[in-house]
Design a protein around this motif. Structure first.
Motif, PDB file in Angstrom:
ATOM      1  N   TYR A 160       0.805  -1.225   0.000  1.00 28.60           N
ATOM      2  CA  TYR A 160       0.000   0.000   0.000  1.00 28.60           C
ATOM      3  C   TYR A 160       0.837   1.274   0.000  1.00 28.60           C
ATOM      4  CZ  TYR A 160      -4.195  -2.766   0.935  1.00 28.60           C
ATOM      5  OH  TYR A 160      -5.243  -3.657   0.841  1.00 28.60           O
ATOM      6  N   ALA A 161       1.934   1.291   0.736  1.00 29.57           N
ATOM      7  CA  ALA A 161       2.799   2.479   0.796  1.00 29.57           C
ATOM      8  C   ALA A 161       3.780   2.411  -0.363  1.00 29.57           C
ATOM      9  CB  ALA A 161       3.529   2.541   2.132  1.00 29.57           C
ATOM     10  N   THR A 162       3.287   2.698  -1.559  1.00 22.16           N
ATOM     11  CA  THR A 162       4.047   2.429  -2.777  1.00 22.16           C
ATOM     12  C   THR A 162       4.735   3.650  -3.366  1.00 22.16           C
ATOM     13  OG1 THR A 162       2.008   2.747  -4.035  1.00 22.16           O
ATOM     14  CG2 THR A 162       2.576   0.480  -3.409  1.00 22.16           C
ATOM     15  N   LEU A 163       4.308   4.852  -2.990  1.00 21.52           N
ATOM     16  CA  LEU A 163       4.961   6.036  -3.534  1.00 21.52           C
ATOM     17  C   LEU A 163       6.341   6.190  -2.912  1.00 21.52           C
ATOM     18  CD1 LEU A 163       1.969   8.551  -3.635  1.00 21.52           C
ATOM     19  CD2 LEU A 163       2.871   7.116  -5.470  1.00 21.52           C
ATOM     20  N   SER A 164       7.250   6.783  -3.673  1.00 19.04           N
ATOM     21  CA  SER A 164       8.657   6.796  -3.259  1.00 19.04           C
ATOM     22  C   SER A 164       8.852   7.413  -1.875  1.00 19.04           C
ATOM     23  CB  SER A 164       9.491   7.566  -4.287  1.00 19.04           C
ATOM     24  OG  SER A 164       9.016   8.903  -4.408  1.00 19.04           O
ATOM     25  N   PHE A 165       8.099   8.454  -1.545  1.00 16.64           N
ATOM     26  CA  PHE A 165       8.316   9.145  -0.275  1.00 16.64           C
ATOM     27  C   PHE A 165       7.683   8.411   0.910  1.00 16.64           C
ATOM     28  CE2 PHE A 165       4.571  11.020  -2.300  1.00 16.64           C
ATOM     29  CZ  PHE A 165       3.605  10.918  -1.301  1.00 16.64           C
ATOM     30  N   ALA A 166       6.934   7.335   0.639  1.00 15.58           N
ATOM     31  CA  ALA A 166       6.305   6.583   1.725  1.00 15.58           C
ATOM     32  C   ALA A 166       6.921   5.206   1.935  1.00 15.58           C
ATOM     33  CB  ALA A 166       4.808   6.430   1.456  1.00 15.58           C
ATOM     34  N   ARG A 167       7.809   4.793   1.053  1.00 17.71           N
ATOM     35  CA  ARG A 167       8.335   3.430   1.145  1.00 17.71           C
ATOM     36  C   ARG A 167       9.184   3.194   2.375  1.00 17.71           C
ATOM     37  NH1 ARG A 167      10.184   3.465  -5.049  1.00 17.71           N
ATOM     38  NH2 ARG A 167       8.108   3.352  -6.028  1.00 17.71           N
ATOM     39  N   GLY A 168       9.763   4.229   2.916  1.00 23.55           N
ATOM     40  CA  GLY A 168      10.590   4.079   4.101  1.00 23.55           C
ATOM     41  C   GLY A 168       9.824   4.146   5.408  1.00 23.55           C
ATOM     42  N   LEU A 169       8.512   4.221   5.327  1.00 26.03           N
ATOM     43  CA  LEU A 169       7.669   4.307   6.519  1.00 26.03           C
ATOM     44  C   LEU A 169       7.878   3.099   7.428  1.00 26.03           C
ATOM     45  CD1 LEU A 169       5.175   5.597   8.009  1.00 26.03           C
ATOM     46  CD2 LEU A 169       3.746   4.224   6.507  1.00 26.03           C
ATOM     47  N   THR A 170       8.086   3.345   8.713  1.00 28.13           N
ATOM     48  CA  THR A 170       8.243   2.261   9.675  1.00 28.13           C
ATOM     49  C   THR A 170       7.036   2.203  10.597  1.00 28.13           C
ATOM     50  OG1 THR A 170       9.479   3.712  11.177  1.00 28.13           O
ATOM     51  CG2 THR A 170      10.758   2.384   9.637  1.00 28.13           C
ATOM     52  N   VAL A 171       6.750   1.005  11.073  1.00 23.53           N
ATOM     53  CA  VAL A 171       5.643   0.780  12.006  1.00 23.53           C
ATOM     54  C   VAL A 171       6.206   0.091  13.233  1.00 23.53           C
ATOM     55  CG1 VAL A 171       3.428  -0.366  12.362  1.00 23.53           C
ATOM     56  CG2 VAL A 171       3.982   0.582  10.120  1.00 23.53           C
ATOM     57  N   VAL A 172       5.943   0.672  14.412  1.00 25.34           N
ATOM     58  CA  VAL A 172       6.529   0.155  15.651  1.00 25.34           C
ATOM     59  C   VAL A 172       5.488   0.160  16.763  1.00 25.34           C
ATOM     60  CG1 VAL A 172       8.860   0.931  15.052  1.00 25.34           C
ATOM     61  CG2 VAL A 172       7.347   2.442  16.350  1.00 25.34           C
ATOM     62  N   PRO A 173       5.679  -0.665  17.792  1.00 27.64           N
ATOM     63  CA  PRO A 173       4.781  -0.630  18.944  1.00 27.64           C
ATOM     64  C   PRO A 173       5.013   0.619  19.791  1.00 27.64           C
ATOM     65  CG  PRO A 173       6.107  -2.652  18.910  1.00 27.64           C
ATOM     66  CD  PRO A 173       6.682  -1.736  17.897  1.00 27.64           C
ATOM     67  N   ALA A 174       3.979   1.067  20.456  1.00 21.96           N
ATOM     68  CA  ALA A 174       4.090   2.195  21.373  1.00 21.96           C
ATOM     69  C   ALA A 174       4.967   1.817  22.558  1.00 21.96           C
ATOM     70  CB  ALA A 174       2.709   2.615  21.849  1.00 21.96           C
ATOM     71  N   ALA A 175       5.570   2.847  23.187  1.00 23.03           N
ATOM     72  CA  ALA A 175       6.521   2.603  24.274  1.00 23.03           C
ATOM     73  C   ALA A 175       6.093   3.197  25.607  1.00 23.03           C
ATOM     74  CB  ALA A 175       7.898   3.170  23.896  1.00 23.03           C
ATOM     75  N   THR A 176       5.056   4.045  25.635  1.00 23.37           N
ATOM     76  CA  THR A 176       4.715   4.739  26.884  1.00 23.37           C
ATOM     77  C   THR A 176       3.707   3.991  27.744  1.00 23.37           C
ATOM     78  OG1 THR A 176       3.136   6.100  25.619  1.00 23.37           O
ATOM     79  CG2 THR A 176       5.309   7.055  26.087  1.00 23.37           C
ATOM     80  N   GLY A 177       3.183   2.884  27.256  1.00 24.57           N
ATOM     81  CA  GLY A 177       2.369   1.987  28.067  1.00 24.57           C
ATOM     82  C   GLY A 177       1.106   2.619  28.622  1.00 24.57           C
ATOM     83  N   THR A 178       0.745   2.225  29.828  1.00 21.61           N
ATOM     84  CA  THR A 178      -0.534   2.645  30.402  1.00 21.61           C
ATOM     85  C   THR A 178      -0.547   4.108  30.819  1.00 21.61           C
ATOM     86  OG1 THR A 178       0.186   1.841  32.566  1.00 21.61           O
ATOM     87  CG2 THR A 178      -1.091   0.316  31.197  1.00 21.61           C
ATOM     88  N   ASP A 179       0.616   4.744  30.854  1.00 23.23           N
ATOM     89  CA  ASP A 179       0.666   6.170  31.189  1.00 23.23           C
ATOM     90  C   ASP A 179       0.545   7.064  29.957  1.00 23.23           C
ATOM     91  OD1 ASP A 179       0.845   5.973  33.948  1.00 23.23           O
ATOM     92  OD2 ASP A 179       3.034   5.759  33.908  1.00 23.23           O
ATOM     93  N   ALA A 180       0.327   6.492  28.792  1.00 23.91           N
ATOM     94  CA  ALA A 180       0.299   7.280  27.560  1.00 23.91           C
ATOM     95  C   ALA A 180      -0.739   8.394  27.617  1.00 23.91           C
ATOM     96  CB  ALA A 180       0.035   6.369  26.357  1.00 23.91           C
ATOM     97  N   GLY A 181      -1.938   8.097  28.137  1.00 20.96           N
ATOM     98  CA  GLY A 181      -2.982   9.110  28.182  1.00 20.96           C
ATOM     99  C   GLY A 181      -2.605  10.285  29.052  1.00 20.96           C
ATOM    100  N   LEU A 182      -2.023  10.014  30.215  1.00 20.17           N
ATOM    101  CA  LEU A 182      -1.614  11.088  31.123  1.00 20.17           C
ATOM    102  C   LEU A 182      -0.443  11.883  30.549  1.00 20.17           C
ATOM    103  CD1 LEU A 182      -1.838   9.156  34.498  1.00 20.17           C
ATOM    104  CD2 LEU A 182      -3.300  11.061  33.775  1.00 20.17           C
ATOM    105  N   LEU A 183       0.575  11.188  30.069  1.00 21.78           N
ATOM    106  CA  LEU A 183       1.723  11.887  29.507  1.00 21.78           C
ATOM    107  C   LEU A 183       1.338  12.687  28.271  1.00 21.78           C
ATOM    108  CD1 LEU A 183       4.375   9.058  29.911  1.00 21.78           C
ATOM    109  CD2 LEU A 183       4.180  11.138  31.290  1.00 21.78           C
ATOM    110  N   GLY A 184       0.419  12.128  27.479  1.00 23.06           N
ATOM    111  CA  GLY A 184      -0.015  12.837  26.282  1.00 23.06           C
ATOM    112  C   GLY A 184      -0.847  14.057  26.597  1.00 23.06           C
ATOM    113  N   ALA A 185      -1.716  13.963  27.603  1.00 25.99           N
ATOM    114  CA  ALA A 185      -2.480  15.135  28.026  1.00 25.99           C
ATOM    115  C   ALA A 185      -1.550  16.235  28.513  1.00 25.99           C
ATOM    116  CB  ALA A 185      -3.474  14.742  29.114  1.00 25.99           C
ATOM    117  N   ALA A 186      -0.513  15.836  29.254  1.00 23.10           N
ATOM    118  CA  ALA A 186       0.476  16.817  29.712  1.00 23.10           C
ATOM    119  C   ALA A 186       1.225  17.432  28.535  1.00 23.10           C
ATOM    120  CB  ALA A 186       1.445  16.158  30.681  1.00 23.10           C
TER     121      ALA A 186
END
Length: 305
Positions: free
Chosen positions: A272-298
């Motif tokens: 799906y990510a076939t255009l030249s500027f999107a081919r290097g797109l990486t997908v990774v798991p989140a790292a902030t865990g259960t505190d993501a909502g609080l840290l993100g609100a901050a």
């Protein structure tokens, strides 16, 4: 110092967060989701009162709120699907009054998670990023040009309601073939059940149980996760083609499936990510865990300074 609130259908969490992302005080109350608006607000007030007992309270300069949606940051209102007592509820105004007029920033929970990952998590150092929360629904948020991009109402990046199947099933949002309708946990489980998978003796029919069956090679479970991964890949690629993000960070309960989800997702992304500027797109798991909502609100509150 920022006071952060993470408001969902099951819990209302609060924290005092310093400029380095350290949580110096916490509070939490169950969400009285079936009660009226003022009762739900009362639980928010109890969390704020608990934070006010911290010796750090006098250093607080702003409040950030990440809430289940829909939210309307322009109007300062929330209408969480799983909190029926709040419909167009003026949360920013009411919280602002409770905290003595401090500035209050409101964003959706997907935007909050994205802000957390960009500040302290897997998207740190990236100028353009997409965050996704894949759970009972699918939400998201964007970082563009190195800054959180919540949009006028606080919902920008809501990838869950991007249509990836024009002839697909109707979605609860009123659309058809949405990413959420194919990739959210309950829909993964239903797809597996329709394909012949059956829960074990404990009766667990969750997406986590389907992931366990997929690890053991059950074909219907594998197929259900493959379909969800393909929908996510299509939505992520469409977003990358539109706004040129170079990383997608995925959190939420479904992301806990690990390679059962991420393996096919990365394979389908190449289709799906076939255009030249999107081919290097990486997908990774989140790292902030259960505190993501609080840290993100901050983080969202800090970005609004």
């Amino acid at each position: 110092m920022v006071a952060a609130l993470d408001i969902g259908g099951t819990k209302i969490a609060g924290a005092l967060v310093d400029a380095g992302g350290r949580i110096l005080a916490r509070a939490r109350k169950p969400t009285p989701a079936g009660e009226d608006a003022e009762t739900v607000l009362g639980a928010v007030g109890e969390v704020l009162d608990a934070l006010a007992s911290s010796p750090h309270r006098d250093a607080v300069e702003a409040v950030g709120i990440g809430s289940a949606g829909p939210v309307d940051a322009a109007r300062g209102t929330v209408s969480p699907v799983n909190v029926p007592g709040w419909r167009d509820f003026p949360l920013v105004e009411r919280v602002g009054s409770a905290v003595g007029g401090l500035p209050v920033t409101l964003v959706g929970d997907g935007v909050a998670m994205t802000a957390a990952e960009h500040w302290l998590g897997a998207a740190r150092g990236h100028t353009d990023a997409l965050g996704l929360v894949v759970s009972t629904g699918v939400g998201g948020g964007l970082v563009l040009g190195g800054r959180l991009h919540p949009g006028p109402t606080g919902n920008a990046g809501h990838i869950g309601h991007l249509s990836v199947d024009l002839d697909g099933d109707p979605c609860a949002c009123g659309g058809r073939g949405c990413v959420e309708r194919l990739a959210a946990g309950p829909h993964i489980a239903r797809r597996a059940l329709d394909g012949g998978w059956r829960p074990g003796p404990d009766g667990d029919a969750s997406a986590a149980a389907v992931a366990g069956a997929a690890r053991e090679g059950h074909p219907a479970a594998v197929a259900a996760f493959d379909r969800a991964a393909r929908a996510l890949a299509a939505g992520i690629a469409a977003t990358a083609h539109l706004v040129e993000v170079d990383i997608a960070v995925i959190g939420g309960g479904v992301a806990g499936a690990g390679e059962i989800l991420f393996g096919p997702l990365r394979r389908h992304l190449a289709d799906y990510a076939t255009l030249s500027f999107a081919r290097g797109l990486t997908v990774v798991p989140a790292a902030t865990g259960t505190d993501a909502g609080l840290l993100g609100a901050a983080a969202a509150a800090r970005a609004a300074f």
